[in-house]
Design a protein around this motif. Structure first.
Motif, PDB file in Angstrom:
ATOM      1  N   SER A  77      66.733  65.426  16.145  1.00 43.41           N
ATOM      2  CA  SER A  77      66.765  64.560  14.960  1.00 43.41           C
ATOM      3  C   SER A  77      67.531  63.272  15.187  1.00 43.41           C
ATOM      4  O   SER A  77      68.443  63.207  16.017  1.00 43.41           O
ATOM      5  CB  SER A  77      67.443  65.300  13.803  1.00 43.41           C
ATOM      6  N   VAL A  78      67.158  62.280  14.388  1.00 39.29           N
ATOM      7  CA  VAL A  78      67.870  61.011  14.346  1.00 39.29           C
ATOM      8  C   VAL A  78      68.507  60.920  12.960  1.00 39.29           C
ATOM      9  O   VAL A  78      67.834  61.152  11.954  1.00 39.29           O
ATOM     10  CB  VAL A  78      66.877  59.836  14.534  1.00 39.29           C
ATOM     11  N   LEU A  79      69.791  60.614  12.916  1.00 40.79           N
ATOM     12  CA  LEU A  79      70.464  60.489  11.621  1.00 40.79           C
ATOM     13  C   LEU A  79      70.155  59.131  11.005  1.00 40.79           C
ATOM     14  O   LEU A  79      70.110  58.124  11.702  1.00 40.79           O
ATOM     15  CB  LEU A  79      71.971  60.599  11.797  1.00 40.79           C
ATOM     16  N   VAL A  80      69.967  59.150   9.700  1.00 42.44           N
ATOM     17  CA  VAL A  80      69.642  57.914   8.980  1.00 42.44           C
ATOM     18  C   VAL A  80      70.655  57.726   7.857  1.00 42.44           C
ATOM     19  O   VAL A  80      70.988  58.676   7.144  1.00 42.44           O
ATOM     20  CB  VAL A  80      68.226  58.004   8.361  1.00 42.44           C
ATOM     21  N   ALA A  81      71.147  56.502   7.712  1.00 40.93           N
ATOM     22  CA  ALA A  81      72.016  56.186   6.573  1.00 40.93           C
ATOM     23  C   ALA A  81      71.185  55.461   5.519  1.00 40.93           C
ATOM     24  O   ALA A  81      70.266  54.709   5.837  1.00 40.93           O
ATOM     25  CB  ALA A  81      73.172  55.315   7.023  1.00 40.93           C
ATOM     26  N   PHE A  82      71.513  55.712   4.260  1.00 42.72           N
ATOM     27  CA  PHE A  82      70.726  55.182   3.148  1.00 42.72           C
ATOM     28  C   PHE A  82      71.554  54.163   2.362  1.00 42.72           C
ATOM     29  O   PHE A  82      72.775  54.315   2.227  1.00 42.72           O
ATOM     30  CB  PHE A  82      70.344  56.345   2.230  1.00 42.72           C
ATOM     31  N   GLY A  83      70.889  53.129   1.850  1.00 36.17           N
ATOM     32  CA  GLY A  83      71.598  52.175   0.997  1.00 36.17           C
ATOM     33  C   GLY A  83      70.611  51.291   0.267  1.00 36.17           C
ATOM     34  O   GLY A  83      69.403  51.372   0.502  1.00 36.17           O
ATOM     35  N   SER A  84      71.125  50.450  -0.630  1.00 41.65           N
ATOM     36  CA  SER A  84      70.218  49.582  -1.382  1.00 41.65           C
ATOM     37  C   SER A  84      70.232  48.177  -0.798  1.00 41.65           C
ATOM     38  O   SER A  84      71.068  47.843   0.043  1.00 41.65           O
ATOM     39  CB  SER A  84      70.632  49.553  -2.854  1.00 41.65           C
ATOM     40  N   THR A  85      69.318  47.359  -1.263  1.00 40.03           N
ATOM     41  CA  THR A  85      69.287  45.952  -0.843  1.00 40.03           C
ATOM     42  C   THR A  85      70.554  45.249  -1.349  1.00 40.03           C
ATOM     43  O   THR A  85      71.267  45.779  -2.206  1.00 40.03           O
ATOM     44  CB  THR A  85      68.062  45.242  -1.431  1.00 40.03           C
ATOM     45  N   ARG A  86      70.795  44.057  -0.851  1.00 38.00           N
ATOM     46  CA  ARG A  86      71.989  43.313  -1.270  1.00 38.00           C
ATOM     47  C   ARG A  86      71.979  43.057  -2.769  1.00 38.00           C
ATOM     48  O   ARG A  86      70.932  43.136  -3.420  1.00 38.00           O
ATOM     49  CB  ARG A  86      72.095  41.998  -0.500  1.00 38.00           C
ATOM     50  N   HIS A  87      73.137  42.736  -3.319  1.00 36.43           N
ATOM     51  CA  HIS A  87      73.222  42.454  -4.748  1.00 36.43           C
ATOM     52  C   HIS A  87      72.517  41.142  -5.079  1.00 36.43           C
ATOM     53  O   HIS A  87      72.438  40.250  -4.236  1.00 36.43           O
ATOM     54  CB  HIS A  87      74.690  42.365  -5.180  1.00 36.43           C
ATOM     55  N   PRO A  88      72.010  41.018  -6.317  1.00 36.79           N
ATOM     56  CA  PRO A  88      71.392  39.751  -6.715  1.00 36.79           C
ATOM     57  C   PRO A  88      72.389  38.603  -6.530  1.00 36.79           C
ATOM     58  O   PRO A  88      73.573  38.761  -6.818  1.00 36.79           O
ATOM     59  CB  PRO A  88      71.078  39.957  -8.204  1.00 36.79           C
ATOM     60  N   LYS A  89      71.896  37.522  -6.048  1.00 39.54           N
ATOM     61  CA  LYS A  89      72.677  36.280  -5.859  1.00 39.54           C
ATOM     62  C   LYS A  89      73.815  36.436  -4.850  1.00 39.54           C
ATOM     63  O   LYS A  89      74.645  35.546  -4.730  1.00 39.54           O
ATOM     64  CB  LYS A  89      73.236  35.775  -7.198  1.00 39.54           C
ATOM     65  N   ALA A 108      69.255  54.323  12.765  1.00 32.20           N
ATOM     66  CA  ALA A 108      68.211  54.039  11.774  1.00 32.20           C
ATOM     67  C   ALA A 108      68.803  54.034  10.366  1.00 32.20           C
ATOM     68  O   ALA A 108      69.708  54.819  10.067  1.00 32.20           O
ATOM     69  CB  ALA A 108      67.112  55.091  11.863  1.00 32.20           C
ATOM     70  N   VAL A 109      68.287  53.140   9.547  1.00 33.14           N
ATOM     71  CA  VAL A 109      68.752  53.077   8.153  1.00 33.14           C
ATOM     72  C   VAL A 109      67.544  52.991   7.223  1.00 33.14           C
ATOM     73  O   VAL A 109      66.465  52.557   7.627  1.00 33.14           O
ATOM     74  CB  VAL A 109      69.662  51.851   7.892  1.00 33.14           C
ATOM     75  N   THR A 110      67.748  53.421   5.991  1.00 31.08           N
ATOM     76  CA  THR A 110      66.719  53.262   4.960  1.00 31.08           C
ATOM     77  C   THR A 110      67.311  52.400   3.858  1.00 31.08           C
ATOM     78  O   THR A 110      68.410  52.675   3.370  1.00 31.08           O
ATOM     79  CB  THR A 110      66.294  54.629   4.397  1.00 31.08           C
ATOM     80  N   VAL A 111      66.570  51.339   3.517  1.00 33.61           N
ATOM     81  CA  VAL A 111      67.031  50.454   2.446  1.00 33.61           C
ATOM     82  C   VAL A 111      66.077  50.603   1.281  1.00 33.61           C
ATOM     83  O   VAL A 111      64.861  50.512   1.451  1.00 33.61           O
ATOM     84  CB  VAL A 111      66.993  48.976   2.888  1.00 33.61           C
ATOM     85  N   VAL A 112      66.628  50.848   0.110  1.00 33.60           N
ATOM     86  CA  VAL A 112      65.773  50.983  -1.066  1.00 33.60           C
ATOM     87  C   VAL A 112      65.763  49.670  -1.846  1.00 33.60           C
ATOM     88  O   VAL A 112      66.789  49.025  -2.010  1.00 33.60           O
ATOM     89  CB  VAL A 112      66.226  52.167  -1.960  1.00 33.60           C
ATOM     90  N   GLY A 113      64.549  49.270  -2.254  1.00 33.65           N
ATOM     91  CA  GLY A 113      64.407  48.054  -3.049  1.00 33.65           C
ATOM     92  C   GLY A 113      63.379  48.272  -4.139  1.00 33.65           C
ATOM     93  O   GLY A 113      62.600  49.231  -4.098  1.00 33.65           O
TER      94      GLY A 113
END
Ligand code: ZN
Length: 547
Positions: A77-89, A108-113
């Motif tokens: 397995s490859v570990l993935v870190a999760f997070g959101s896109t940058r804050h507005p502005k 590897a990372v997962t970005v949610v938008g």
């Protein structure tokens, strides 16, 4: 649909587990860092390609997890870190969430938008253009760090339904920014399989970037939607073990993996890994401190349990007559349930399964069946207590000699205050006195314990150890109590299930009574009797110590 499967390059599905992030958001679930590390190791053994470990930007526990996970030495397995896109502005370079992702020590990372117009304007409260910039900036920033970046298009299918132009635009922006996979999310879990397929077909006309599916189970279609997405050409399938997750949960990998492998022929895990699926499912429920769902397809303990007399009669002739796969493929097993609905065949089959040599049409079978029905009406249930059932079968034989017999017992529970300068030295003490007959001799022993059951256990052992010293190996590993509201006529009964181990084998026994102590006593005595029976122990010298 079959044409789609044939067209698919069957080796390309990558499993992505989010039990440790989305799964942990399920009601009643909280994993410690140690739990998460244990689960990650199990998922690696199962052959999961990507393990989403958590959201380092959202809490210190997840930062600690990624820190400690460096030492896991995962092989599959490859570990993935999760997070959101940058804050507005804001700026990607100074965004705390993105910095935490880049610092998580993963490849590897997962970005949610957001990919739905309404979600952008009403929830994120920013402009549609700013949302696109947030997605582009965030992905570019993480790609510049040399990371593999998956883009989770949140609410994609709902967004596509409401404004397909914008939803597709979001994906194109993510693709241009360098996303390695566009994961289409059915975040609210309300889509139908044909809607999933239609939206994916539209996406495929716009981009050749690999696609993923992240489905929730609010319409009980998460697994079906995930498989439909694979048929439509998606290569990454996200889900959780046992379907744990927000609300009704995520797509259940324990259903998706065997469907991909056994029904469609996609080798997403090896045969050996698939055979560990049931074990992993139960391990994760143990870690989540949730009772395993017995009705889960493939991995539940009822998934291959046969109760109806006609079914049991059929499987004795043809084992697969009432099951869709060989349970061994997923590490599960066929069981025959003995119950008040059972016919003679169930009893015979069950006894045979246990290696008990019973005459097939003898009076004992009928007597045993009647006894099981009577005991079940008193609150007994042998479905989780095979050892107690096996004892019943033995006891039905006229020449059965029990290794000991319970005569009676007494338990005292007392709250005592110890004289001390310190506060709160009140303690609960329990003392049990038991009488047991072994080889015609009545033993009378007493013992203390930290509760009435442990006091009984100690007193019973004290008596039996003199005859059977090897009983010292037997330990109680689990003790469960259930109040039985369904029992009528006898007041509310209590059923106690005890799991015991001798370090090699484990077995479960049951006791039922309107009194919890008696129910425990019966289950306890069954546990020891069962072990002695299995070991073919005979009473040794009787050097009786006094109380
Ligand atoms: Zn989700």
């Amino acid at each position: 649909m079959p044409g789609r499967w044939e067209a698919k390059k069957l080796s390309q599905v990558q499993l992505y587990d989010t039990t440790l992030r989305d799964g942990a958001q399920g009601e009643g679930i909280s994993f410690s860092v140690v739990d998460k590390l244990h689960i990650a190791r199990k998922l690696d053994e199962l052959g999961i390609r990507f393990i989403e470990g958590g959201w380092p930007g959202s809490n210190p526990k997840d930062i600690e997890f990624f820190d400690k996970a460096q030492n896991l030495a995962l092989t599959n397995s490859v570990l993935v870190a999760f997070g959101s896109t940058r804050h507005p502005k804001g700026k990607a370079e100074t965004d705390a969430n993105l910095l935490a992702l880049a610092d998580a020590g993963v490849k590897a990372v997962t970005v949610v938008g957001k990919s739905s117009v309404l979600q952008v304007t009403q929830v994120l409260e920013t402009t549609l253009d700013e949302n696109l910039s947030m997605i582009a900036d965030s992905i570019e920033y993480l790609k510049a760090k040399g990371l593999t970046v998956f883009f989770d298009a949140e609410h994609f299918f709902d967004g596509f339904k409401a404004d397909s132009g914008y939803a597709l635009r979001v994906l194109m922006v993510a693709a241009e920014a360098g996303a390695d996979c566009l994961v289409l999310c059915d975040t609210n879990g309300g889509s139908l399989p044909d809607q999933i397929v239609a939206a994916i077909d539209a996406v495929k006309e716009q981009t050749s970037v690999p696609l993923g599916i992240h489905a929730h189970n609010d319409g009980e279609l998460a697994a079906a939607n995930s498989l439909a997405a694979v048929s439509a050409g998606v290569s990454q399938v996200q889900g959780t073990i046992n379907g744990y997750g927000e609300r009704c949960g995520n797509a259940n990998l324990c259903s998706i993996i065997p469907a991909l492998k056994l029904k469609i022929g996609i080798d997403c895990v090896t045969d050996e890994q698939l055979a560990r699926l049931t074990e992993v499912s139960r391990y994760v429920s143990e870690m989540a401190n949730l009772v395993p769902d017995v009705f889960l397809p493939y991995v539940g303990s009822s998934a291959f349990a046969h109760k109806g007399g006609i079914h049991v009669s059929a499987i004795t002739k043809w084992t697969d007559s009432y099951q869709h796969i060989d349970p061994a493929r997923v590490g599960n097993q066929q069981r025959v349930v003995v119950s008040e609905l059972s016919g003679r065949k169930n009893i015979i089959y069950k006894a045979k399964e246990m290696g008990v040599d019973l005459p097939l049409h003898g009076k004992e079978v009928q007597k045993l069946l009647e006894q099981v029905k009577w005991l079940e009406s008193r609150g007994y249930q042998y479905e989780g207590a095979e050892a107690s059932f096996e004892l019943l079968v033995h006891r039905a034989k006229p020449d059965y000699q029990p290794p000991f017999e319970l005569v009676d017992f007494m338990v005292v529970v007392e709250k005592r205050r110890r004289p001390s300068a310190q506060k709160s030295l009140e303690e609960m003490l329990s003392e049990a006195v038991v009488k047991v007959r072994v080889s015609g001799e009545v033993m009378h022993t007493a013992a203390e314990g930290n509760g009435p059951v442990s006091a009984l256990d100690q007193a019973l052992r004290k008596a039996l150890l003199q005859f059977y010293p090897s009983l010292a190996q037997v330990k109680l590993v689990d003790y469960k109590v259930r109040i039985l509201e369904e029992s009528v006529g006898t007041g509310s009964s209590v059923r106690v299930l005890i799991e015991s181990s001798d370090g090699v084998n484990e077995w479960r026994t049951v006791g039922s009574s309107t009194n919890i102590i008696e129910a425990s006593w019966l289950a306890l005595a069954d546990s020891l009797e069962y072990w002695l029976l299995k070991k073919k122990a005979s009473p040794g010298s009787t050097k009786v110590d006094s109380l």
